[in-house]
Scaffold this active site. Structure first.
Site, PDB file in Angstrom:
ATOM      1  N   HIS A 154      -2.688   7.860   6.547  1.00  0.00           N
ATOM      2  CA  HIS A 154      -1.608   8.689   5.981  1.00  0.00           C
ATOM      3  C   HIS A 154      -2.150  10.016   5.443  1.00  0.00           C
ATOM      4  CE1 HIS A 154       2.158   6.508   6.054  1.00  0.00           C
ATOM      5  NE2 HIS A 154       1.608   5.403   5.575  1.00  0.00           N
ATOM      6  N   HIS A 174      -4.842   1.899   7.270  1.00  0.00           N
ATOM      7  CA  HIS A 174      -3.469   2.394   7.402  1.00  0.00           C
ATOM      8  C   HIS A 174      -3.194   3.504   6.374  1.00  0.00           C
ATOM      9  CE1 HIS A 174       1.079   1.485   7.803  1.00  0.00           C
ATOM     10  NE2 HIS A 174       0.993   2.306   6.778  1.00  0.00           N
ATOM     11  N   GLU A 175      -3.623   3.268   5.124  1.00  0.00           N
ATOM     12  CA  GLU A 175      -3.345   4.246   4.056  1.00  0.00           C
ATOM     13  C   GLU A 175      -4.201   5.502   4.206  1.00  0.00           C
ATOM     14  OE1 GLU A 175      -0.716   3.766   2.522  1.00  0.00           O
ATOM     15  OE2 GLU A 175      -0.508   1.633   2.957  1.00  0.00           O
ATOM     16  N   GLN A 225       3.381   9.843   0.726  1.00  0.00           N
ATOM     17  CA  GLN A 225       4.645   9.114   0.906  1.00  0.00           C
ATOM     18  C   GLN A 225       5.635   9.368  -0.237  1.00  0.00           C
ATOM     19  OE1 GLN A 225       2.487   5.243   1.983  1.00  0.00           O
ATOM     20  NE2 GLN A 225       4.366   5.122   3.173  1.00  0.00           N
ATOM     21  N   CYS A 258       5.525  -0.055   7.283  1.00  0.00           N
ATOM     22  CA  CYS A 258       5.234   1.133   6.488  1.00  0.00           C
ATOM     23  C   CYS A 258       6.476   1.479   5.679  1.00  0.00           C
ATOM     24  CB  CYS A 258       4.876   2.291   7.417  1.00  0.00           C
ATOM     25  SG  CYS A 258       4.474   3.813   6.553  1.00  0.00           S
ATOM     26  N   LEU A 259       6.282   1.787   4.395  1.00  0.00           N
ATOM     27  CA  LEU A 259       7.441   2.124   3.551  1.00  0.00           C
ATOM     28  C   LEU A 259       8.120   3.406   4.034  1.00  0.00           C
ATOM     29  CD1 LEU A 259       5.985   1.257   0.032  1.00  0.00           C
ATOM     30  CD2 LEU A 259       7.623  -0.070   1.379  1.00  0.00           C
ATOM     31  N   GLY A 264       0.830  -1.199   0.000  1.00  0.00           N
ATOM     32  CA  GLY A 264       0.000   0.000   0.000  1.00  0.00           C
ATOM     33  C   GLY A 264       0.863   1.246   0.000  1.00  0.00           C
TER      34      GLY A 264
HETATM   35 ZN    ZN Z   1       2.370   3.472   5.687  1.00  0.00          ZN
END
Ligand code: ZN
Length: 172
Positions: A140, A136-137, A51, A94-95, A46
């Site tokens: 963000h 989660h996304e 990000q 998380c990236l 995701g």
């Molecule tokens: Zn994340």
């Protein structure tokens, strides 16, 4: 399409509240393509536009495993319109917080309303990993990270580690 650089904590942009997309046009579709490519290259399941430092309300998700055909999902202006009482716990990563994983408890099911790449409104009922990933996304887009759900002690420890790392990289 081109993969973009993923920003990591403590980059303050990750705390921004992203702006709604006004119109799903070519530029937005191109951005979504870049996000998918960035996500696949990382690799991750995701990604939110912030990000890659774009404060727009777009997320991409693909839960397909490496050996499975790709199943890209692009959600524009996603809004969680329903959450279950029942919760489930997944180990999240998380990236933007590389190689850090912790268990987070969230509603086990949710319904998300969004615009697709044609600008058409859609509803998607999510459960399992998809429900966790969508939540989660969407977080963000509101400047919320999964570490915000952890104890203060754990959160401060991971922030400190990444802050030190960023300083080292800045002076290297
Ligand atoms: Zn994340």
């Amino acid at each position: 399409m081109a993969p973009r650089e993923i920003i990591v904590i403590p980059d303050p942009r990750l705390k921004l509240v992203s702006e709604p997309v006004a119109a799903v046009d070519r530029e937005i579709r191109r951005l979504a393509d870049d996000m998918l490519e960035t996500m696949y290259e990382a690799p991750g399941i995701g990604l939110a536009a912030i990000q890659i430092a774009v404060p727009k309300r777009i997320i991409t998700i693909d839960l397909a495993r490496k050996d499975e055909p790709k199943t890209p999902v692009v959600l524009i202006n996603p809004e969680i319109v329903w959450r279950s009482e029942e919760t489930s716990t997944y180990e999240e990563g998380c990236l933007s917080i590389p190689e850090y994983y912790e268990e987070v408890e969230r509603p086990a099911q949710c319904r998300v309303r969004y615009l697709d790449l044609d600008g058409k409104p859609q509803d998607l009922d999510c459960d399992g990993l998809m429900a966790t990933c969508v939540q989660h996304e969407v977080d963000h887009l509101n400047g919320v990270l999964f570490i915000d759900y952890l104890s203060r002690l754990k959160r401060e420890r991971v922030m400190k580690k990444f802050t030190k790392q960023a300083k080292r990289e800045a002076t290297a």
